[in-house]
Every structure is written in C-alpha cells, then in structure tokens.
Design an enzyme around this catalytic site. Structure first.
Site, PDB file in Angstrom:
ATOM      1  N   ASP A 109       4.535 108.676 -42.667  1.00  0.00           N
ATOM      2  CA  ASP A 109       4.246 108.622 -41.233  1.00  0.00           C
ATOM      3  C   ASP A 109       3.570 107.296 -40.904  1.00  0.00           C
ATOM      4  O   ASP A 109       2.824 106.741 -41.724  1.00  0.00           O
ATOM      5  CB  ASP A 109       3.320 109.792 -40.877  1.00  0.00           C
ATOM      6  CG  ASP A 109       3.039 109.925 -39.390  1.00  0.00           C
ATOM      7  OD1 ASP A 109       3.578 109.137 -38.586  1.00  0.00           O
ATOM      8  OD2 ASP A 109       2.274 110.832 -39.029  1.00  0.00           O
ATOM      9  N   HIS A 125       6.923 110.737 -38.920  1.00  0.00           N
ATOM     10  CA  HIS A 125       6.062 111.040 -37.774  1.00  0.00           C
ATOM     11  C   HIS A 125       6.499 112.284 -37.001  1.00  0.00           C
ATOM     12  O   HIS A 125       5.742 112.782 -36.178  1.00  0.00           O
ATOM     13  CB  HIS A 125       6.055 109.826 -36.830  1.00  0.00           C
ATOM     14  CG  HIS A 125       4.996 109.875 -35.772  1.00  0.00           C
ATOM     15  ND1 HIS A 125       3.648 109.988 -36.062  1.00  0.00           N
ATOM     16  CD2 HIS A 125       5.075 109.826 -34.408  1.00  0.00           C
ATOM     17  CE1 HIS A 125       2.959 109.997 -34.939  1.00  0.00           C
ATOM     18  NE2 HIS A 125       3.789 109.906 -33.930  1.00  0.00           N
ATOM     19  N   SER A 153       0.751 113.428 -32.193  1.00  0.00           N
ATOM     20  CA  SER A 153       0.574 111.994 -32.000  1.00  0.00           C
ATOM     21  C   SER A 153      -0.557 111.748 -30.998  1.00  0.00           C
ATOM     22  O   SER A 153      -1.679 112.210 -31.211  1.00  0.00           O
ATOM     23  CB  SER A 153       1.906 111.369 -31.573  1.00  0.00           C
ATOM     24  OG  SER A 153       1.877 109.974 -31.653  1.00  0.00           O
TER      25      SER A 153
END
Length: 288
Positions: free
Chosen positions: A241, A268, A100
């Site tokens: 995601d 995600h 991320s």
C-alpha cells in the site's frame, strides 16, 4: 435489500450546504448501523461496496466551489459527519468505516470528539500522520528503477505534470501501490473521474500528487490524541500500500482496544483486490 437516498442540510456559518446519503437496510432495526466514510479527499462513495454519503465538495453533495482554501479543513468534515449521524437519528449507536482519507477523518473524529454512541471504528489503509505517510511514499518511489522519483519531482517542480511522461509514471505508481486489479473496477474509475472533473477539494487539501502533500492537510497528525479513542478499533493495511506500516503503527501502539490485519495480496484498495477476505474481516469485527 431496500435502500433510500436523500440529502441533509449541513449549516456552515450563515451558509446551508447539503450532504447526499444513501441507506441500505432499516435504521430502526436492532443492528448497529455502519457509516462508510470515503477517501480522497475529493473522491465519492462509489468505490466502497449501510450508510454511504458523499462529503461536501464532492459527488452529489454541495460542491461549495466558491469557498476559500481555508474552508477545507478536517474540522469541517468532522462537523459534517457529526451532523449526518445526528440528523439520521443514529448518534446514540453507530459504527464507522473510513478508507484512506476517510480513515484519517474517522480516527480524528473518534479521538477528538469522542462520541458516546460510537461503538466500533474501522480504519482502512489510512495514515496517522502526514509526515509518516510521506516518509513511506518516498521509500516506495525510490524502489522504482531508472531515476523514476527524480523524473516525477522534475515535472512537479517545472509544472509539467500534464506531460505524458509524468502521467505514465503516475499510473505506474498507482498500478503498483493503489490498485493492482487490471482493468480497474468501474466504481473506482467513476470515483477517480469525479476527482478529475472537480479537483478542487483534492488539490486544496492534499495537493497534486499522492506522494507530495502541499495542501491544507500538510502537517496533519492525530498521533498525540490517539489514546483518547474509546471505540473498539480495527486497522486494515497492506505491505505494498502507498500507506506504509510506519504511518499505520501509531494507530496500533496508541489506541487501547485495537486489532491490526494486514492484507498480504493487496495494495491500497483491498476491497477490490481481496474482496472476500476483506468483507469477511470487516463483518466478523462488526458482529463480534
């Protein structure tokens, strides 16, 4: 496996902050160590199951709550990462895994700093540019029924994001595009709780929601410098995601040595949603 933890001094101007880390295994072995760079910004290392560390402003590292918004920049975190690998004595030979925001940071670091000792990088569920990321999240929001996106935007504009309607809507988005495991793993809950207890870095750099970037990362992009990445690169993404393919594609098209793997049954957080396949992919890439 043995582990050791501690803190490393991180000088920023005239101030000295501290970066907390934990090492699994022996850095003196012949194996190239992996530094895991967590997401957020503002989360902690707990949600990624080796060298873990909490970035400054979070977790067990210095919180630096007195600093102005302009303090919290990608450069700060690239400096911290560089300081970590140097003081651990691994700058001549190391790998990076970033998830991320951590993937954004790793990609930025690899492209801008081009460290000679960096062998391989894993960029997991991370956008190459904020504007591309926002285009993807807008598409996802508009796929919800009953004016869902309009409801969220209304609460954002009116400053009523603490309302039950908004909070329930945000959880619906999270359960569909952040993590589909039910209930959420305790490590993930621990990291989200850390953000709620100390939202300063997240709100300053990102904003108040995952889909509307109002913080210092607004406009961030590494697309133009991606050809500078020399390390072998693995991309990990997922079709549902919040980081959509439009934001991942530039990593693939502009980095010279790159492999892209899509986790079909994840969102995600594939390390929780498809752990066996995730760690198999990561291990094979690092050992290849």
């Amino acid at each position: 496996m043995s582990s050791v933890s501690g803190t490393i001094d991180f000088p920023v101007g005239s101030a000295i902050y501290h970066t907390w880390y934990k090492i699994y295994g022996d850095l003196k072995s012949e194996c190239t160590p992996l530094v895991v760079v967590h997401g957020g910004p503002g989360m902690t290392h707990h949600y990624i199951p080796v060298i873990f560390y909490d970035q400054i402003g979070n977790g067990a590292s210095s919180l630096a709550l007195q600093e102005a918004d302009t303090f919290w920049t990608p450069k700060l975190f690239m400096d911290e990462l560089n300081n970590l690998v140097e003081k651990l004595g691994i700058s001549g030979n190391f790998n990076l895994l970033g998830h991320s925001w951590g993937g954004m940071l790793v990609g930025n670091y690899a492209a801008e700093r081009v460290p000679k000792g960096l062998k391989r990088i894993i960029i997991a569920n991370a956008p190459s540019a904020i504007d591309l990321y926002e285009r993807g999240t807008r598409k996802l929001l508009n796929q919800f029924p009953d004016n869902f996106a309009d409801m969220l935007q209304k609460h954002e504009l009116e400053g009523t994001m603490d309302s039950s309607e908004f909070q329930e809507g945000m959880m619906k988005f999270n359960q569909k595009h952040i993590c589909t495991v039910d209930p959420w793993p305790q490590n993930l809950i621990q990291s989200f709780n850390a953000v709620q207890q100390n939202p300063h870095v997240y709100s300053t750099m990102w904003g108040h929601t995952d889909w509307n970037i109002t913080g210092t990362l607004r406009g961030w992009s590494v697309v133009d410098i991606l050809p500078c990445i020399k390390a072998k690169t693995l991309l990990i993404s997922a079709p549902f995601d919040e980081v959509q393919d439009i934001a991942v594609q530039p990593w693939f098209s502009r980095v010279s040595q790159v492999k892209w793997v899509e986790m079909q049954n994840s969102t995600h957080l594939p390390q929780f949603e498809e752990p066996e396949r995730y760690f198999d992919i990561v291990s094979k890439f690092l050992l290849d």
